[in-house]
Design an enzyme around this catalytic site. Structure first.
Site, PDB file in Angstrom:
ATOM      1  CB  THR A  49      21.820   5.748  55.472  1.00  0.00           C
ATOM      2  OG1 THR A  49      22.297   6.821  54.645  1.00  0.00           O
ATOM      3  CG2 THR A  49      20.734   4.992  54.727  1.00  0.00           C
ATOM      4  CB  CYS A  50      25.801   6.968  58.450  1.00  0.00           C
ATOM      5  SG  CYS A  50      26.574   6.165  57.036  1.00  0.00           S
ATOM      6  CG  ASN A  51      25.961   8.348  53.427  1.00  0.00           C
ATOM      7  OD1 ASN A  51      24.873   7.991  52.996  1.00  0.00           O
ATOM      8  ND2 ASN A  51      27.065   7.629  53.269  1.00  0.00           N
ATOM      9  N   GLY A 115      27.259  -2.221  49.270  1.00  0.00           N
ATOM     10  CA  GLY A 115      26.016  -2.980  49.246  1.00  0.00           C
ATOM     11  C   GLY A 115      25.162  -2.849  50.481  1.00  0.00           C
ATOM     12  CB  SER A 197      28.155  -2.021  65.712  1.00  0.00           C
ATOM     13  OG  SER A 197      27.993  -0.644  65.946  1.00  0.00           O
TER      14      SER A 197
END
Length: 566
Positions: A49-51, A115, A197
């Protein structure tokens, strides 16, 4: 085989490392293929994921598994193993299960309780199933993780503890103002048409923006997202799709820009952003955020001895040294002590009155100076540098939210006047101070209970093939004995033969019932894996028979998995 996870996240690594280690879809596919091809691993799944970037595997050796998974992460992320290792964390068996369940509930997210992670876990499982790298263990784990996450959100108020990263980012852009009021009637540009997005576009539409422009490399996806937004029943927003080449022009019109693409390089450079806002700001000012710190560091250190003619020079004193009391002057020579005592008292010193030298004389002078300082209070502290005035930034005219990893928007945009940029790094800093909801404790209890239940189920499932093999062997023995009886009593009629067969089967079932039920219960407890081995040894079960039962069960589960994740 045992569950192992090796990974890094916003909790273990700085954003700069996460950004460099991020994995695109192609890299994730290759990583999964190489994982199951490695000797210690039989299954593999990637959660990116992004983190966070995490590699899950079913391994037969712990140390070899950690070494292999760490090496694979380094190879496919492009960050050297030596540099990556300090930021990696390792979870094994029950701790690995606990970790995934916590992640699924949003407890380990940058924004607690969000979530979105459930959809990302579902995508991760689907990819592993598509590549046939997820077997019984990882399928059970991820499926149960999804159920635990849904349970946490339905049974607790964890949603009140946090929100999606998109909502949190917009709140940071609004700088404390309600997002609905701040965003109303603004023009928004959303770069990218993926899940993040799309969520950003939908959130902005609900917040009341007047127009949303979608830019994406694939025009069909951008147009589809724009159509969905424009046709939504709960919003009244104008939405249109544009090609990526139109982004520079759209920057001159947009008030809010949200970017989250899978690009490996920058999508918006500082120069492009500056050009986009220059028409609204005139000549754009670049503010050096480090200027104040640089000027403060350049100020010469102030020696205590230079203040008001003080003769005591503390330039050689260790930084942080207190100048109050006896400790301030201990070790100074007698002449300096005399001069400083006289200066502090506002008098002069006649050295002819102090002809004694040595430790005793120094001790007396130290005590006298300490008493004078306590009375007069004139031993000055080291002066602090004067604060440097920083010109106020003008009100922003362009708000940028970068949710991509690696980043889409040049971090140098932070320095542009009239621009406010919120990115993953600033979100991480802001979320560290976010309050935790009381419901988090309840979610933690749910996770603990589910981890215990999952472990018990896995241990019980481990012994099931052995129990099935035992009952199969018993059935074969009964069949053999009935056949032998028929050979010895060929005149036995059908009714008596059936009664005898049923009686023998009931006897065997009753003899096996209590031991097999009890062994399943014992196997479900921690350390119960040895009961399967004991059962195979006691009844001399054929290992191949047990293995064939396991393969049959896995085949059944594989057919069920082909129908897709829950």
């Amino acid at each position: 085989m045992s569950l192992l996870v090796v990974g890094l996240s916003h909790r273990s690594a700085p954003v700069s490392v996460l950004e460099r280690a991020s994995l695109g879809v192609d890299a994730q596919v290759k990583l999964l293929q190489d994982t199951v091809a490695a000797e210690p691993a039989a299954e593999g799944a990637v959660l990116a994921t992004c983190n966070r970037i995490e590699l899950y595997a079913d391994v037969d050796k712990f140390h070899a598994g950690v070494a292999e998974l760490s090496t694979l992460l380094a190879q496919h992320s492009g960050v050297g193993l030596e540099e990556l290792t300090p930021y990696l964390y390792v979870h094994y068996e029950d701790r690995a299960v606990h970790h995934l369940f916590s992640v699924a509930c949003g407890l380990d997210s940058m924004v607690v309780g969000e979530g979105q992670i459930l959809g990302q876990i579902k995508d991760s499982l689907a990819r592993a199933q598509e590549l046939h790298t997820a077997g019984r263990l990882l399928n059970d784990l991820f499926q149960q993780g999804l159920r635990v996450g849904k349970r946490a959100h339905s049974e607790t108020g964890i949603d009140r503890a946090g929100q999606s990263l998109v909502t949190f980012g917009l709140e940071q852009l609004a700088a404390g103002a309600p997002v609905e009021g701040w965003a109303r009637d603004k023009k928004a540009l959303v770069i990218g048409a993926g899940s993040m997005s799309s969520l950003a576009a939908a959130t902005l539409a609900r917040a009341g923006v007047g127009e949303i422009v979608i830019a994406n490399r694939t025009s069909e996806r951008a147009e589809r997202l724009a159509d969905i937004l424009a046709e939504g029943d709960d919003t009244d927003v104008r939405a249109r799709a544009v090609p990526m080449g139109s982004v520079p022009f759209e920057l001159t019109r947009a008030d809010i820009v949200v970017s989250c693409t899978g690009a490996t390089g920058l999508v918006l450079t500082a120069d492009a952003i500056a050009a986009g806002v220059e028409s609204r700001m005139g000549e754009l000012q670049v503010i050096d955020l480090d200027e104040a710190a640089a000027e403060a560091a350049a100020l010469p250190p102030t020696s205590v001895g230079t203040e008001d003619g003080c003769p005591l020079d503390l330039s050689a004193v260790q930084p942080g040294f207190s100048v109050m009391g006896e400790a301030a002057v201990a070790g100074m020579d007698t002449a300096t002590l005399e001069q400083h005592a006289a200066w502090a008292a506002g008098t002069t010193v006649d050295r002819r009155q102090h002809e004694r030298t040595g430790p005793e004389a120094d001790a007396e002078l130290i005590g006298a100076l300490a008493a004078t300082a306590s009375t007069v209070g004139r031993i000055p502290e080291r002066r602090r540098p004067e604060p440097v005035a920083v010109p106020p930034r003008p009100a922003p005219v362009l708000f940028l939210l970068d949710l991509a990893m690696p980043r889409d928007i040049d971090a140098a945009a932070h320095r542009l006047a009239g621009v406010r940029l919120v990115d993953i790094e600033s979100l991480a800093e802001a979320s560290a101070d976010a309050p935790m909801a009381a419901d988090v404790d309840q979610v933690r209890r749910i996770v603990s209970d589910e981890v215990a239940a999952f472990g018990a189920a896995q241990r019980a499932a481990h012994i099931t093939p052995t129990v099935v093999a035992l009952r199969t062997m018993a059935a074969d023995v009964v069949a053999g004995e009935i056949a032998r009886l028929e050979g010895r009593l060929p005149g036995l009629d059908e009714k008596h033969r059936a009664e005898i067969t049923q009686t023998v089967r009931r006897v065997v079932d009753k003899l096996l019932h209590a031991p097999t039920v009890r062994v399943k219960q014992l196997a479900a407890e921690p350390g119960g894996a040895g009961y399967a081995d004991a059962l195979r040894t006691l009844f001399d079960l054929d290992p191949e028979t047990v293995a064939s039962v396991s393969r049959a069960g896995e085949s059944t589960e594989k057919n069920a998995r082909n129908r897709g994740p829950a």
